[in-house]
Design a protein around this motif. Structure first.
Motif, short mmCIF file in Angstrom:
data_model
loop_
_atom_site.label_atom_id
_atom_site.label_comp_id
_atom_site.label_asym_id
_atom_site.label_seq_id
_atom_site.Cartn_x
_atom_site.Cartn_y
_atom_site.Cartn_z
N MET A 58 0.61 -1.22 0.56
CA MET A 58 0.03 -0.02 0.00
C MET A 58 0.69 1.73 0.14
SD MET A 58 -2.87 -0.72 -0.45
CE MET A 58 -3.40 0.57 -0.47
N PRO A 59 2.13 1.47 0.34
CA PRO A 59 2.83 2.63 0.40
C PRO A 59 3.40 3.01 -0.37
CG PRO A 59 3.29 1.56 2.65
CD PRO A 59 2.49 0.61 2.07
N SER A 60 3.67 1.74 -1.42
CA SER A 60 3.94 1.89 -2.57
C SER A 60 3.09 2.08 -3.82
CB SER A 60 5.08 0.72 -2.91
OG SER A 60 5.80 -0.30 -2.19
N LEU A 61 1.93 1.75 -3.26
CA LEU A 61 0.68 2.08 -4.63
C LEU A 61 0.67 3.75 -4.14
CD1 LEU A 61 -1.67 -0.78 -4.54
CD2 LEU A 61 -0.04 -0.15 -5.77
N TYR A 62 1.21 4.44 -3.06
CA TYR A 62 0.77 5.58 -2.91
C TYR A 62 1.58 6.78 -2.86
CZ TYR A 62 -2.56 4.24 0.88
OH TYR A 62 -4.66 3.83 1.11
N VAL A 63 2.68 5.84 -2.98
CA VAL A 63 3.82 6.66 -3.98
C VAL A 63 3.45 7.06 -5.38
CG1 VAL A 63 6.52 6.85 -3.81
CG2 VAL A 63 5.96 6.31 -1.88
N LEU A 64 2.71 6.08 -5.87
CA LEU A 64 3.11 5.47 -7.20
C LEU A 64 1.68 6.60 -7.59
CD1 LEU A 64 3.20 5.18 -10.33
CD2 LEU A 64 1.88 2.56 -9.64
N THR A 154 -13.25 -1.22 -2.66
CA THR A 154 -13.51 -2.01 -1.49
C THR A 154 -13.18 -2.70 -1.89
OG1 THR A 154 -14.66 -0.20 -0.82
CG2 THR A 154 -14.87 -1.99 0.14
N VAL A 155 -13.93 -3.72 -3.03
CA VAL A 155 -14.19 -4.69 -3.30
C VAL A 155 -13.19 -5.75 -3.66
CG1 VAL A 155 -14.82 -6.68 -5.21
CG2 VAL A 155 -16.76 -4.69 -3.96
N ALA A 156 -12.00 -4.82 -4.01
CA ALA A 156 -10.70 -5.17 -4.94
C ALA A 156 -9.50 -5.59 -4.06
CB ALA A 156 -10.40 -3.74 -5.99
N TRP A 157 -10.21 -3.80 -2.08
CA TRP A 157 -9.62 -4.58 -1.54
C TRP A 157 -9.46 -5.66 -0.46
CZ3 TRP A 157 -9.39 1.26 -0.52
CH2 TRP A 157 -8.32 1.90 -0.19
N ARG A 158 -10.46 -6.22 -0.86
CA ARG A 158 -11.09 -7.48 -0.23
C ARG A 158 -10.35 -8.70 -0.80
NH1 ARG A 158 -11.41 -8.50 4.45
NH2 ARG A 158 -12.73 -6.36 4.57
N VAL A 159 -10.19 -8.34 -2.55
CA VAL A 159 -9.14 -9.96 -2.88
C VAL A 159 -8.40 -10.00 -2.20
CG1 VAL A 159 -8.59 -10.15 -5.16
CG2 VAL A 159 -10.43 -8.78 -4.73
N LEU A 160 -7.42 -8.83 -2.10
CA LEU A 160 -6.32 -8.61 -2.01
C LEU A 160 -5.96 -9.14 -0.30
CD1 LEU A 160 -4.67 -4.95 -3.22
CD2 LEU A 160 -4.12 -7.01 -3.83
N ILE A 210 -6.29 -2.44 -10.45
CA ILE A 210 -5.44 -2.92 -10.86
C ILE A 210 -4.42 -4.11 -10.09
CG2 ILE A 210 -3.05 -2.84 -12.06
CD1 ILE A 210 -4.10 0.48 -12.92
N ALA A 211 -3.85 -3.46 -8.86
CA ALA A 211 -3.60 -5.09 -8.04
C ALA A 211 -4.17 -5.73 -7.78
CB ALA A 211 -2.89 -3.99 -6.46
N ALA A 212 -4.94 -6.00 -7.95
CA ALA A 212 -6.23 -7.09 -7.17
C ALA A 212 -6.28 -7.86 -8.76
CB ALA A 212 -7.51 -6.51 -6.96
N LEU A 213 -6.39 -6.84 -10.13
CA LEU A 213 -6.63 -7.90 -11.60
C LEU A 213 -5.68 -8.47 -11.58
CD1 LEU A 213 -8.27 -4.50 -13.56
CD2 LEU A 213 -9.47 -7.32 -12.32
N ILE A 214 -4.07 -8.00 -10.70
CA ILE A 214 -2.85 -8.55 -11.17
C ILE A 214 -2.65 -10.19 -10.21
CG2 ILE A 214 -0.32 -8.78 -10.64
CD1 ILE A 214 -0.45 -5.17 -11.64
N VAL A 215 -2.93 -10.19 -9.31
CA VAL A 215 -3.15 -10.64 -7.88
C VAL A 215 -4.20 -12.06 -9.03
CG1 VAL A 215 -4.27 -12.09 -6.24
CG2 VAL A 215 -2.70 -9.95 -6.35
N VAL A 216 -5.38 -11.50 -9.34
CA VAL A 216 -6.31 -13.14 -10.05
C VAL A 216 -5.36 -12.96 -10.91
CG1 VAL A 216 -8.53 -12.68 -11.31
CG2 VAL A 216 -8.31 -11.06 -9.29
N ILE A 217 -5.03 -12.59 -12.12
CA ILE A 217 -4.28 -13.28 -13.37
C ILE A 217 -3.46 -13.55 -13.13
CG2 ILE A 217 -3.28 -12.37 -15.55
CD1 ILE A 217 -4.53 -9.25 -15.25
N LEU A 218 -2.27 -13.96 -11.60
CA LEU A 218 -1.36 -14.66 -11.56
C LEU A 218 -1.16 -16.01 -10.91
CD1 LEU A 218 1.38 -11.72 -11.05
CD2 LEU A 218 0.98 -13.06 -13.13
N TRP A 219 -2.77 -15.58 -10.03
CA TRP A 219 -2.60 -16.75 -8.84
C TRP A 219 -4.26 -17.54 -9.21
CZ3 TRP A 219 0.51 -12.87 -7.26
CH2 TRP A 219 1.48 -13.20 -6.77
#
Length: 228
Positions: A58-64, A154-160, A210-219
């Motif tokens: 999350m800190p990395s996403l906030y910096v970005l 919020t839904v994406a956070w739940r996936v993470l 996007i972070a949640a979508l990457i997780v869904v794609i890779l896992w």
């Protein structure tokens, strides 16, 4: 923090209260003690590498988010002033994360993902969790665009959360800590949460999605703990 309305604070503890009532009904006092004992179950995190996303994602996403928004011309401050207020605010958000995650993660997610799979369970729990935020969004008079981005994130956070939970030894503490850091970082974003939510929050919240979508794609969707 963030002038949160009482509806938001109240909703935080509904999940905890419901979980404790149901566990007491099913297992008695021993079950309640066992569930609450999981709040600090950091020993379950046997693969220490998972502390990296717990602490730094999350800190990395906030910096970005900050640099993308600056590039888009958003009026963000050039300096970041972090004060000692971060300590009590961390405690505030940690308690709030306990209120939500004992219910959503500690009680609900395991039986739901056993039945529906990790991804589908996350989407269902995430949708319910998102709905709980709507009264507060209305009370804060958020524009429709900001509400839409916030609900999707919020839904994406739940996936993470489920992804981290399943990979960090099903540690409730890992999710509580990740949840806390996410809220804390948004509050102490340069210019505060109001600055983070400029442009209807589209930049910051889209990065979470996007972070949640990457997780869904890779896992693998059934477990979110095994690579495809």
């Amino acid at each position: 923090p963030d002038s949160l309305p009482i509806t938001d604070i109240g909703a935080v503890f509904v999940a905890l209260e419901a979980a404790l009532i149901l566990v007491y009904w099913e297992e008695g006092r021993r079950g309640v003690t066992k569930l609450l004992g999981r709040i600090f179950d950091y020993k379950r995190i046997t693969k220490k590498i998972w502390y990296v996303p717990v602490l730094l994602l999350m800190p990395s996403l906030y910096v970005l988010t900050y640099w993308i928004m600056r590039g888009l011309g958003a009026p963000l401050p050039l300096e970041w002033n972090l004060t000692l207020a971060v300590i009590p605010v961390f405690a505030f958000f940690f308690i709030g994360a306990i209120g939500e995650e004992v219910g959503y993660t500690g009680y609900v997610i395991d039986p739901m993902q056993d039945r529906l799979g990790a991804l589908n369970a996350s989407l269902v729990v995430g949708a319910v969790w998102a709905i709980w935020h709507i009264p507060s969004m209305i009370e804060l008079a958020q524009p429709v665009g900001l509400m839409a981005w916030g609900l999707c994130a919020t839904v994406a956070w739940r996936v993470l959360y489920t992804w981290l939970y399943n990979n960090a030894g099903k540690s409730l503490f890992a999710v509580i800590l990740f949840h806390t850091i996410g809220n804390l970082g948004r509050t102490f974003f340069p210019g505060g949460r109001a600055a983070f939510e400029l442009l209807n929050g589209a930049v910051g919240y889209s990065l979470v999605i996007i972070a949640a979508l990457i997780v869904v794609i890779l896992w693998d969707s059934k477990t979110l703990s095994a690579n495809r």
